[in-house]
Design an enzyme around this catalytic site. Structure first.
Site, PDB file in Angstrom:
ATOM      1  CD  GLU A 250      -2.738   1.216   2.323  1.00 55.72           C
ATOM      2  OE1 GLU A 250      -3.189   0.035   2.741  1.00 55.72           O
ATOM      3  OE2 GLU A 250      -3.537   2.417   2.622  1.00 55.72           O
ATOM      4  NE  ARG A 328      -9.225  -0.276   8.897  1.00 57.67           N
ATOM      5  CZ  ARG A 328     -10.746  -0.106   8.740  1.00 57.67           C
ATOM      6  NH1 ARG A 328     -11.530  -1.017   9.188  1.00 57.67           N
ATOM      7  NH2 ARG A 328     -10.918   0.260   7.660  1.00 57.67           N
ATOM      8  CD  GLU A 730      -8.308  -5.323   5.458  1.00 59.90           C
ATOM      9  OE1 GLU A 730      -9.207  -4.080   4.847  1.00 59.90           O
ATOM     10  OE2 GLU A 730      -7.299  -4.599   5.916  1.00 59.90           O
TER      11      GLU A 730
END
Ligand code: MTE
Ligand code: HPA
Ligand code: MOS
Length: 776
Positions: A250, A328, A730
């Site tokens: 990423e 997160r 995920e």
């Protein structure tokens, strides 16, 4: 409390007849994969005269560079040039969220493996040889390898973040039970099969094209432009597919692409840079290790009244994506449970490890491991089965998450109860009990693992995508989106959408490479949202084209637009087949000068988040599920096998069942690997010890559970999901957390004096120690 809802479990056999496409579809890439024809960066046809590059990196984790002698390397025959920070025409800076990461070290090094220079030569062999001829002198500075040390030294990436709900302080005072403890979860190596790499080629006027193995083409383009000090339009990034990313590409595909582009910029020649496995393992960041503490308070009837935790994230030497990942962790700190009083805090701790980065779950798994540990601890102390506490606290409709979002269309209890019924939990538990009664040298353990995972980039502005759809004049179709295919099957899903809307065979559709000149300003393919975001954009573009074509058809067939439909390459009027075919219609549209290209933009509606209050509605929706894991341990050796993992998963209405099942299975095994066998080790000097596949064990075919059963719970689906088919990349990784607790339960069955520890991974060595600790 049981929700009064029947569990409709999809009967795949029956469904197969009605929705042929959904079931017959295979991951399109599988055809070229099995033939060895799929193209990766290393397969790009390179130009004659292409140079090959190797990165010279720091042999120390922290220090001042006193001197570097490149002279022997530079004069080696075949070496073209060595680039350092001094050759950077723009900014020597690649940090995405915080500008704290140089492309090449200047005066100091901050981690073992930090890039210092790029050696460019006629061959990779020569470049490697040259690397061994560089002399560097570094004056040691103190090395921090753990988050706790960093915290003690006040070494942080940014300010801490904290979420809270209710009044935790006061609530603890009212609890019948309060327990505290510490947990550790280790990092994880991505081990994508295709290592990091890029190929840069000069175009005219100083423009550069880069073929990169990246999840984030725009991040690569933007960073190259910044480092070279040129406009973004001079840089074209192209991605065919990745041999796996798992979050590791990423952000961390960027430096290698930038280095190759830098060399091309100076040499006006193509440059290829592919890390070999050793270099990749040493130079790249991994999943963040977390050291955390928790405090959990319960009432007599096992309701969790209060929960408090402090997460210490080992961020490594630069921010990379750490702040977003830390966030997160907070979002998922209470997993599938409703807790009325919560205080969570996360500190991104700056250490001298390679900057840790995104990895499937993006900090969520680390948060969930802590609350599961706290619940296991509480259950052990109170003397009840863990699942009683889990079950008593499952999230319900309209419950509030600690970040203010109200839970809607909740499937936590539904998947949990379905799992209990479908897998006959009473008999499963009885089997385990009987086995443990009748066996002394083998023991079984069982654990439940519910999951709740929020879908959307937590950073709201990132939730958008575009699709560019061309219908060519022979009726074939080409689609460009921002989606990067990395094995998750997103290209197949895009193809399905177009095939469905146009009602033409998938053979007529081509998914183009992901290219910044066709789809610009993209978010990375991540957050499990790639199919949702790019799929919605594709759907919009295809529908707009269909509307336009309907006008053409209505004129041609003398029928009302409203009566026209497209089916199996024919135009239908009021459900009746006309003689007009799809291909003819396209020809007619061409003659009428109707645009056969459409560009659509999708931005997730409704989501928002206010960081000043740490409240909002950050997720389009949540994905739910429950796994039951059973293990058998060999109490003489500490080795173990997983008998079965039985899962009820909330796919919504899966649009590609084969692909989605593959995602659940793959993620589960990756999660089990993280929790049980993958052990990253750095020494005190910050050198990676698990630096090869001989010292870093990932799951192989022999370590997968003997039975993996995944049953979809048919839910209403969610409008925000593409064709109501929920994101799947995920969430299932977190089913793997159940493996840790199943092992722990098996150890407890053998050794009642086992002192519950929450220190993942639970390797066979740790199992063995647990089996015999506190025994005479
Ligand atoms: N599956 C395969 N085969 N390879 C991958 O690299 N990456 C995972 C997941 N599944 C990955 C994968 C991660 S980290 C994410 S965020 C999603 O796929 C990204 O793709 P999606 O958004 O299309 O689900
Ligand atoms: N998930 C994955 N990748 C991301 C996110 C996220 O929430 N935010 C930024 N990059
Ligand atoms: Mo995935 S960790 O969001 O690339």
């Amino acid at each position: 409390m049981l929700k009064n809802k029947t569990n409709k479990v999809l009967d795949t056999k029956l469904d197969a007849v009605s929705i042929a496409l959904k079931h017959s579809i295979k991951n399109l890439d599988s055809y070229t994969h099995v033939r060895g024809e799929s193209l990766y960066v290393d397969d790009v046809n390179i130009r004659q005269g292409t140079f090959h590059a190797v990165v010279f990196d720091s042999p120390k984790a922290h220090g001042k560079i006193k001197s570097i002698d490149y002279s022997k390397a530079e004069t080696l025959e075949g070496v073209e040039r060595i680039f350092t920070y001094k050759d950077v025409p723009g900014e020597n800076e690649i940090g995405g969220i915080i500008p704290d990461e140089p492309l090449f070290a200047e005066d100091e090094v901050h981690f073992w493996g930090m890039p210092i220079a790029l050696i460019v030569a006629e061959s990779e062999f020569i470049a490697r040889k040259a690397r061994s001829l560089i002399d560097i002198e570094i004056e040691d500075l103190p090395v921090i390898t753990t988050a706790k040390e960093a915290k003690a030294m006040g070494s942080f990436i940014n300010a801490p973040r904290s979420f809270s709900l209710g009044d935790t302080e006061t609530a603890f005072a009212d609890c019948d039970y309060v327990f505290e403890g510490e947990t550790f979860s280790n990092g994880q190596e991505h081990l994508y099969i295709e290592t990091q790499g890029a190929y840069a080629e000069p175009l005219e006027n100083g423009n550069i094209k880069i073929t990169s193995s990246t999840q984030g083409p725009t991040a690569v383009q933007k960073t190259i432009a910044k480092v070279l000090g040129v406009a973004m339009h001079k840089i074209e990034v192209d991605v065919t597919r990745l041999g796996g990313g798992f979050g590791g590409k990423e952000d961390q595909a960027t430096p290698w692409a930038v280095m190759a582009a830098l060399a091309t910029h100076h040499l006006n020649q193509s440059v290829k840079l592919i890390l070999n496995r050793h270099d990749d393992l040493r130079m790249t960041g991994k999943r963040h290790p977390y050291e955390s503490n928790y405090k959990i308070g319960l009432s007599k009837d096992l309701k969790i009244i209060a929960y408090q935790t402090e997460f210490l994230q080992n961020s490594g030497a630069a921010a990379d994506l750490s702040p977003a990942i830390a966030e997160r962790t907070l979002f998922h700190a209470t997993n599938s449970y409703y807790v009325p009083n919560v205080t969570t805090k996360v500190l991104s701790c700056k250490t001298n490890l390679p900057p840790n980065t995104a990895f499937r779950g993006f900090g969520g798994p680390q948060g969930m491991f802590v609350i599961e540990s706290a619940i296991a601890k509480a259950a052990n102390e109170i003397g009840v089965p863990t699942r009683k506490i889990q079950e008593a606290n499952l999230l319900d409709e309209n419950d509030t998450f600690s970040y203010g979002q109200i839970a809607k269309k909740v499937e936590a209890k539904n998947t949990w109860n379905s799992a209990k019924q479908l897998f006959n939990i009473e008999s499963l538990e009885q089997e385990v009990e009987d086995f443990n009664k009748n066996n002394t040298s083998f023991k079984k353990g069982l654990a439940f693992m519910p999951i709740t995972f929020g879908i959307s980039f937590t950073n709201t502005p990132m939730n958008h995508a575009r699709a560019l759809v061309h219908i060519y004049l022979d009726g074939s179709v080409g689609i460009s989106t921002a989606a990067v295919e990395m094995g998750q099957g997103v290209n197949t899903k895009m193809m399905q959408i177009a095939a469905d809307v146009f009602s033409i065979p998938i053979e007529k559709i081509k998914i183009e490479t992901t290219n910044t000149t066709r789809v610009a300003n993209t978010s990375p393919s991540a957050a499990s949202s790639t199919a949702d975001l790019n799929g919605k954009a594709t759907l919009m573009a295809c529908k707009a084209l269909v509307e336009r074509l309907k006008t053409v058809a209505s004129e041609d067939l003398n029928a009302s637009e409203n009566d026209i439909t497209f089916k199996d390459e024919f135009i239908f009027i009021n459900g009746k087949k006309s003689a007009l075919t799809w291909t003819e219609l396209i020809s007619k549209a061409m003659l009428k000068r109707v645009a056969l290209t459409e560009n659509a933009h999708y931005a997730t509606p409704e989501i928002h988040f206010d960081k000043t209050k740490e409240k909002g509605h950050p997720f389009a929706y949540h994905v739910y599920g429950t796994a039951i894991t059973t293990t058998t341990i060999d109490c003489t050796r500490g080795t173990y096998e997983f008998d079965s993992v039985k899962i009820v998963h909330d796919y919504g209405k899966s649009m590609s069942e084969g692909i989605d099942l593959g995602q659940v299975e793959g993620a589960l095994i990756q999660g089990i690997g993280w929790m049980t066998m993958e052990e990253i080790a750095y020494n005190k000097d910050g050198r990676l010890l698990s630096n090869a596949l001989s010292t870093y064990k990932v799951p192989d075919i022999f370590s997968v559970p003997k039975i993996v059963e995944v049953i979809p719970v048919e839910t209403e689906g969610n409008e925000m999901a593409i064709l109501k088919s929920k994101a799947v990349g995920e969430p299932p990784l977190m089913y793997g957390i159940g493996a840790y607790f199943a092992l722990q339960n098996a150890i407890k069955a053998f050794n009642p004096n086992y002192n519950l520890e929450f220190h993942a991974p639970m390797t066979p060595e740790k199992v063995l120690m647990g089996l015999y600790e506190n025994t005479k």
